[in-house]
Design an enzyme around this catalytic site. Structure first.
Site, PDB file in Angstrom:
ATOM      1  N   ASN A 352       0.805  -1.225   0.000  1.00  0.00           N
ATOM      2  CA  ASN A 352       0.000   0.000   0.000  1.00  0.00           C
ATOM      3  C   ASN A 352       0.839   1.278   0.000  1.00  0.00           C
ATOM      4  O   ASN A 352       0.696   2.148   0.850  1.00  0.00           O
ATOM      5  CB  ASN A 352      -0.949  -0.040   1.206  1.00  0.00           C
ATOM      6  N   ASN A 395      -1.885   1.923   4.903  1.00  0.00           N
ATOM      7  CA  ASN A 395      -0.553   2.511   4.749  1.00  0.00           C
ATOM      8  C   ASN A 395      -0.712   3.837   3.985  1.00  0.00           C
ATOM      9  O   ASN A 395      -1.783   4.439   3.997  1.00  0.00           O
ATOM     10  CB  ASN A 395       0.345   1.505   4.024  1.00  0.00           C
ATOM     11  N   ARG A 397      -0.977   4.822   0.820  1.00  0.00           N
ATOM     12  CA  ARG A 397      -2.013   5.009  -0.205  1.00  0.00           C
ATOM     13  C   ARG A 397      -3.374   5.193   0.446  1.00  0.00           C
ATOM     14  O   ARG A 397      -4.162   6.043   0.028  1.00  0.00           O
ATOM     15  CB  ARG A 397      -2.041   3.839  -1.198  1.00  0.00           C
ATOM     16  N   CYS A 398      -3.640   4.404   1.485  1.00  0.00           N
ATOM     17  CA  CYS A 398      -4.915   4.530   2.196  1.00  0.00           C
ATOM     18  C   CYS A 398      -5.090   5.918   2.811  1.00  0.00           C
ATOM     19  O   CYS A 398      -6.208   6.413   2.922  1.00  0.00           O
ATOM     20  CB  CYS A 398      -5.005   3.493   3.314  1.00  0.00           C
ATOM     21  N   MET A 399      -3.983   6.528   3.226  1.00  0.00           N
ATOM     22  CA  MET A 399      -4.048   7.798   3.955  1.00  0.00           C
ATOM     23  C   MET A 399      -3.962   9.012   3.037  1.00  0.00           C
ATOM     24  O   MET A 399      -3.667  10.115   3.507  1.00  0.00           O
ATOM     25  CB  MET A 399      -2.932   7.860   5.001  1.00  0.00           C
TER      26      MET A 399
END
EC number: 3.5.3.6
Length: 409
Positions: A352, A395, A397-399
C-alpha cells in the site's frame, strides 16, 4: 489564503504514478481517542492507537510529502474553507444531514441538544472537529446512559476511501460499513459547494446504494480504470460504474478492468494486494495469486450498459494488456521470501505505497524486506514510521487521495 495553491485548477488524475501535485490527507484527531476495546471490530481497528504517537507519525508522513513541493490539503481545512464560503442553505443542509446520519440514531431530545451544541460553536473549525470526533454527554452537559451521544469517525484519516479522483471527475462512494458511511457527508459537501470543486463531474453517487470504496479504485492510464472486487466493493457496483462512465461524455476512459482479490476484513481493498509503482513495475502479495481473477468492461463497443467479461488472463498478461509491455512484478518481501515474511508484511499493508512520481514511493518503514526489494528493483522508497497508524489497517495510499497529478509522458 485558500487550501489550494495557485496551480490547482480542479481534479486531474489520469494515472497512479504521475508526479503528485495536490493531495488530500487527514491527521487523526480526537476521534481516535474514543476507540475502546469492546468496539474494535465495529470501528474497523485491529488495536487501540496511542494517539500522540499516531499524530507524530502522520506529521512525519505529511512533512515528507511537503518536502517534495506537494500541496498537502488537510481535510478539516478543506471542510472549514468550504463551509465559510457556502450559502446559509448549504450550511443548514450539512447540519441536518449530519444529524440524520448520526450513530446512534438520535432521539428528538438528543437531536435538539446536539444541534444546539454545534450551532453554539465559536468557530467553524470547532464545529467541524466535533462532527468528526464525536460528541459526548459531557460535551452536551446532559444525563444519559450513553457516554457517546454521537459516535466518532475514527477511520477518516484514510482519505482514500470516501471518494476517488477519476480523470477530471470523482466517484463519491457508498461505503460498506455504517461506521464509514457517514464520512461521505463531507465529500458530498465539498464537491457541491467549494468553488474549485463544484463543477467536478460525479461518476458515482452514494445514493446509488451499492458498496464501493476508494482503496479499490485505480487509474492505470488515460484509457484504463482498474477496480477491485473486494471485501468492500462488489462486481455489481463496478457494472453500474461502467454504465455511468459510458453515459458521461466528459469521461474518456475506454476500459475498466475488475480484479478479484481475497475478501479479508483486515486487507479489504485491492490496494492491500496489488499496486502500480512505476510505468512498468507492480507490487503484489503472493497470497492473492490463487484468488486473482479479471473481468473486462469495454466502454467503447460494450453498448450503453457494458457487462463484465472474464478475460481468463494470468496477472502478468493482464497488466501487459494495459501498459503495452511486459511488467516487472515484485512480490511482497522480495523474491524467495519465506511465507512468514510474506504474511507479516502483507498484514501491515506491504503493497500500500503511494507513488509521488514514477518509481518514487512513500510507505511504512516497518515493512523492511519489501522496502529492500523495491530498492533492488530500482524504486526509490521514502520510508516513515507507522507503528501506530498501521493499527488502523492502512498505509500511505490509504491515507491519501490525490486531487491532481502531472500527466505521465
Amino acid at each position: 489564503m485558500s487550501v489550494f495553491d495557485s496551480k490547482f485548477k480542479g481534479i486531474h488524475v489520469y494515472s497512479e504514478i504521475g508526479e503528485l501535485e495536490t493531495v488530500l490527507v487527514h491527521e487523526p484527531g480526537k476521534e481516535i481517542d474514543y476507540i475502546t476495546p469492546a468496539r474494535l471490530d465495529e470501528l474497523l481497528f485491529s488495536a487501540i492507537l496511542e494517539s500522540h504517537d499516531a499524530r507524530k507519525e502522520h506529521k512525519e508522513f505529511v512533512a515528507e510529502l511537503k518536502k517534495r513541493g506537494i500541496n498537502v490539503v488537510e481535510l478539516v481545512d478543506l471542510i472549514v474553507e468550504t463551509y465559510d464560503l457556502a450559502s446559509k442553505e448549504a450550511k443548514e443542509k450539512l447540519l441536518e444531514e449530519f444529524l440524520d446520519d448520526s450513530v446512534p440514531v438520535l432521539s428528538d431530545e438528543h437531536r435538539a441538544a446536539v444541534k444546539k451544541f454545534l450551532q453554539s460553536q465559536k468557530s467553524t473549525r470547532s464545529l467541524v472537529e466535533y462532527m468528526i470526533a464525536g460528541i459526548t454527554k459531557h460535551d452536551l452537559k446532559i444525563e444519559s446512559d450513553l457516554e457517546l451521544i454521537v459516535d466518532p469517525m475514527p477511520n477518516l484519516y484514510f482519505t482514500r476511501d470516501p471518494f476517488a479522483s477519476v480523470g477530471n471527475g470523482v466517484t463519491i462512494h457508498y461505503m460498506r460499513y455504517k461506521v464509514r458511511q457517514r464520512e461521505t457527508l463531507f465529500s458530498r459537501f465539498v464537491f457541491s459547494n467549494h468553488p474549485k470543486l463544484v463543477n467536478t463531474p460525479w461518476y458515482y453517487d452514494p445514493a446509488e446504494g451499492l458498496s464501493i470504496e476508494g482503496g479499490d479504485v485505480f487509474i492505470y492510464n488515460n484509457d484504463t480504470l482498474v477496480v477491485g472486487v473486494s471485501e468492500r466493493t462488489d462486481l455489481q457496483t463496478i457494472t453500474l460504474l461502467a454504465k455511468n462512465i459510458k453515459a458521461n461524455k466528459e469521461c474518456e476512459f475506454k476500459r475498466i478492468v475488475a480484479i478479484n482479490v481475497p475478501k479479508w476484513t483486515n486487507l479489504m481493498h485491492l490496494d492491500t494486494w496489488l499496486t502500480m509503482l512505476d510505468k512498468d513495475k507492480f507490487l503484489y502479495s503472493p497470497i492473492a495469486n490463487d484468488v486473482f481473477k479479471f473481468w473486462d468492461y469495454d466502454l467503447v463497443n460494450g453498448g450503453d450498459a457494458p457487462q463484465p467479461v472474464d478475460n481468463g488472463l494470468p496477472l502478468e498478461d493482464l497488466l501487459k494488456s494495459i501498459i503495452g509491455k511486459k511488467p516487472t512484478l515484485i512480490p511482497i518481501a522480495g523474491a524467495g521470501a519465506s511465507q512468514i515474511d510474506i504474511e507479516r508484511e502483507t498484514h501491515f499493508d506491504g503493497t500500500n505505497y503511494l507513488a509521488v512520481a514514477p518509481g518514487i514511493v512513500i510507505g511504512y518503514a516497518r515493512n523492511e524486506k519489501t522496502n529492500a526489494a523495491l530498492e533492488a528493483a530500482g524504486i526509490t522508497v521514502l520510508p516513515f514510521r507507522g507503528n501506530q497508524l498501521s493499527l488502523g489497517m492502512g498505509n500511505a495510499r490509504c491515507m491519501s487521495m490525490p486531487l491532481s497529478r502531472k500527466d505521465v509522458k
